[in-house]
Design a protein around this motif. Structure first.
Motif, short mmCIF file in Angstrom:
data_model
loop_
_atom_site.label_atom_id
_atom_site.label_comp_id
_atom_site.label_asym_id
_atom_site.label_seq_id
_atom_site.Cartn_x
_atom_site.Cartn_y
_atom_site.Cartn_z
N VAL A 57 0.82 -1.21 0.00
CA VAL A 57 0.00 0.00 0.00
C VAL A 57 0.86 1.26 0.00
N LEU A 58 1.80 1.36 0.93
CA LEU A 58 2.61 2.58 1.04
C LEU A 58 3.51 2.81 -0.16
N PRO A 59 4.33 1.85 -0.60
CA PRO A 59 5.20 2.14 -1.74
C PRO A 59 4.44 2.48 -3.01
N PHE A 60 3.38 1.75 -3.31
CA PHE A 60 2.63 2.04 -4.53
C PHE A 60 1.75 3.28 -4.37
N GLY A 61 1.30 3.56 -3.15
CA GLY A 61 0.57 4.80 -2.91
C GLY A 61 1.47 6.02 -3.10
N LEU A 62 2.70 5.95 -2.58
CA LEU A 62 3.65 7.04 -2.77
C LEU A 62 4.02 7.19 -4.24
N PHE A 63 4.14 6.06 -4.95
CA PHE A 63 4.46 6.14 -6.38
C PHE A 63 3.33 6.81 -7.15
N ALA A 64 2.08 6.52 -6.79
CA ALA A 64 0.94 7.16 -7.46
C ALA A 64 0.97 8.67 -7.23
N ILE A 65 1.29 9.07 -6.00
CA ILE A 65 1.40 10.51 -5.70
C ILE A 65 2.57 11.12 -6.47
N MET A 66 3.66 10.37 -6.58
CA MET A 66 4.83 10.85 -7.30
C MET A 66 4.52 11.08 -8.78
N ALA A 67 3.71 10.23 -9.38
CA ALA A 67 3.41 10.33 -10.80
C ALA A 67 2.29 11.33 -11.11
N GLY A 101 11.59 11.64 -0.10
CA GLY A 101 12.09 11.41 1.25
C GLY A 101 11.29 10.36 2.00
N LEU A 102 9.96 10.42 1.86
CA LEU A 102 9.12 9.41 2.51
C LEU A 102 9.39 8.01 1.96
N TYR A 103 9.58 7.93 0.64
CA TYR A 103 9.84 6.62 0.05
C TYR A 103 11.19 6.07 0.52
N LEU A 104 12.21 6.91 0.55
CA LEU A 104 13.52 6.47 1.03
C LEU A 104 13.46 6.04 2.49
N ALA A 105 12.72 6.79 3.29
CA ALA A 105 12.58 6.44 4.71
C ALA A 105 11.84 5.13 4.89
N LEU A 106 11.02 4.76 3.91
CA LEU A 106 10.32 3.49 3.95
C LEU A 106 11.20 2.34 3.46
N ALA A 107 11.91 2.56 2.34
CA ALA A 107 12.62 1.47 1.67
C ALA A 107 13.97 1.16 2.29
N ALA A 108 14.76 2.18 2.62
CA ALA A 108 16.13 1.95 3.10
C ALA A 108 16.17 1.16 4.41
N PRO A 109 15.41 1.55 5.45
CA PRO A 109 15.45 0.74 6.68
C PRO A 109 14.96 -0.69 6.47
N HIS A 110 13.98 -0.86 5.59
CA HIS A 110 13.52 -2.23 5.34
C HIS A 110 14.62 -3.09 4.75
N MET A 111 15.48 -2.50 3.92
CA MET A 111 16.54 -3.27 3.26
C MET A 111 17.63 -3.73 4.22
N VAL A 112 17.94 -2.92 5.22
CA VAL A 112 19.11 -3.23 6.04
C VAL A 112 18.82 -3.41 7.53
N SER A 113 17.82 -2.71 8.06
CA SER A 113 17.62 -2.74 9.51
C SER A 113 17.15 -4.11 10.00
N LEU A 114 16.32 -4.79 9.21
CA LEU A 114 15.81 -6.09 9.66
C LEU A 114 16.92 -7.13 9.74
N ASP A 115 17.86 -7.10 8.79
CA ASP A 115 18.99 -8.02 8.85
C ASP A 115 19.84 -7.78 10.10
N LEU A 116 19.99 -6.51 10.46
CA LEU A 116 20.76 -6.18 11.66
C LEU A 116 20.00 -6.60 12.92
N ARG A 117 18.71 -6.35 12.91
CA ARG A 117 17.92 -6.64 14.11
C ARG A 117 17.86 -8.14 14.39
#
Length: 301
Positions: A57-67, A101-117
């Motif tokens: 919902v969030l990534p595709f919702g932000l993409f719709a707003i972006m476009a 900025g919202l998309y980066l704040a959503l995508a970047a932590p998902h890519m790396v923070s979960l592996d660290l946690r």
């Protein structure tokens, strides 16, 4: 003379069972395949693919707003009969910086923070990849995700501009510059967002940190630039713009890619300040990558 103790009843009942484990005898695809698989997995995760519908919902919702502004600008240009689109191709990612900025704040932590946690990094590095392979895959995947996020709306605007008969040669030249800027924008921001997110295993902290690093310096720099302009120090506006990611990208596109500066009074970056923007972008991107590799060499132990 002592006699050996008799075997216990449990020893007589011991059995060896074949539970089906056997050595892997198939083809070993190596580091390149592992890196490519990690890249594809991370890229899909940046848009919630392969996960629940709720995660999309969030990534595709932000993409719709972006476009959306691209679609609206094409409609306005076609209806009113403008000679050019209201938002330039190189200016589009800057115009939509809050959404980026919202998309980066959503995508970047998902890519790396979960592996660290969940402490899965040592498992990744057991074989066949190391810290450099992991960082290269994550860096490339977030860059690709952000490039798609910014380049597709630009492409929509370009197609709409051609349909509105705004001029093939001019539109194609500007569109090419827009794609180049989207690529530079994506690489630069991917490094900053990943490095910021990799400093904490807490995804929530990573989200807040990415938003802070992208917004607070930008507003501070903009305020100082306004003061410098009001005092007649237009020559310092370009140098001040080196102090935040957003203004750094703004100065770069206006100096080298034909875009219009969003600095106060549309002050252009000229003189020695122009090459300084290129050097700072290259230095910060390289520094982000190097620090990421060092970070994962430590947590992978």
């Amino acid at each position: 003379m002592t006699t050996p103790p008799s075997a216990s009843p449990a020893a007589h009942e011991a059995r060896i069972h074949d539970i089906g484990y056997r050595r892997y005898s198939g083809q070993r695809l190596g580091t390149l395949y592992a890196r490519r698989s990690l890249f594809v997995h991370s890229l899909r995760g940046a848009y919630g693919l392969g996960r629940s519908a709720r995660s999309k919902v969030l990534p595709f919702g932000l993409f719709a707003i972006m476009a959306m502004p691209a679609v609206v600008s094409v409609a306005v240009a076609t209806t009113v009969g403008l000679d050019e689109l209201p938002i330039g191709y190189t200016e589009y990612p800057l115009f939509m910086q809050p959404i980026v900025g919202l998309y980066l704040a959503l995508a970047a932590p998902h890519m790396v923070s979960l592996d660290l946690r969940h402490k899965t990094i040592p498992l990744y590095f057991s074989r066949p990849i190391d810290a450099r392979d992991y960082v290269a895959a994550k860096f490339a995947s977030l860059t690709a995700a952000l490039f798609l996020f910014t380049a597709i709306p630009i492409t929509i605007a370009y197609v709409g501009g051609l349909l509105a008969e705004l001029g093939f040669t001019t539109q194609t030249e500007d569109f090419t510059q827009g794609l180049v800027f989207a690529a530079v924008f994506s690489v630069f921001h991917a490094g900053i967002a990943l490095l910021t997110s990799a400093l904490t295993p807490r995804r929530g902290f990573g989200v807040a940190a990415v938003m802070a690093i992208l917004t607070i310096p930008y507003f501070a720099v903009s305020a100082v630039q306004v003061i410098a302009t009001e005092q007649g120090n237009d020559g310092t506006v370009g140098w001040i713009g080196l102090a935040s990611p957003g203004s750094l990208m703004d100065g770069l596109q206006s100096a080298f890619l034909g875009g219009t500066s969003q600095f106060p009074d549309n002050v252009e970056v000229t003189g020695a300040a122009a090459p300084a923007y290129v050097l700072v972008v290259l230095a910060l991107t390289a520094l982000s990558y190097v620090l990421l590799v060092r970070r994962y060499r430590k947590v992978g132990l």
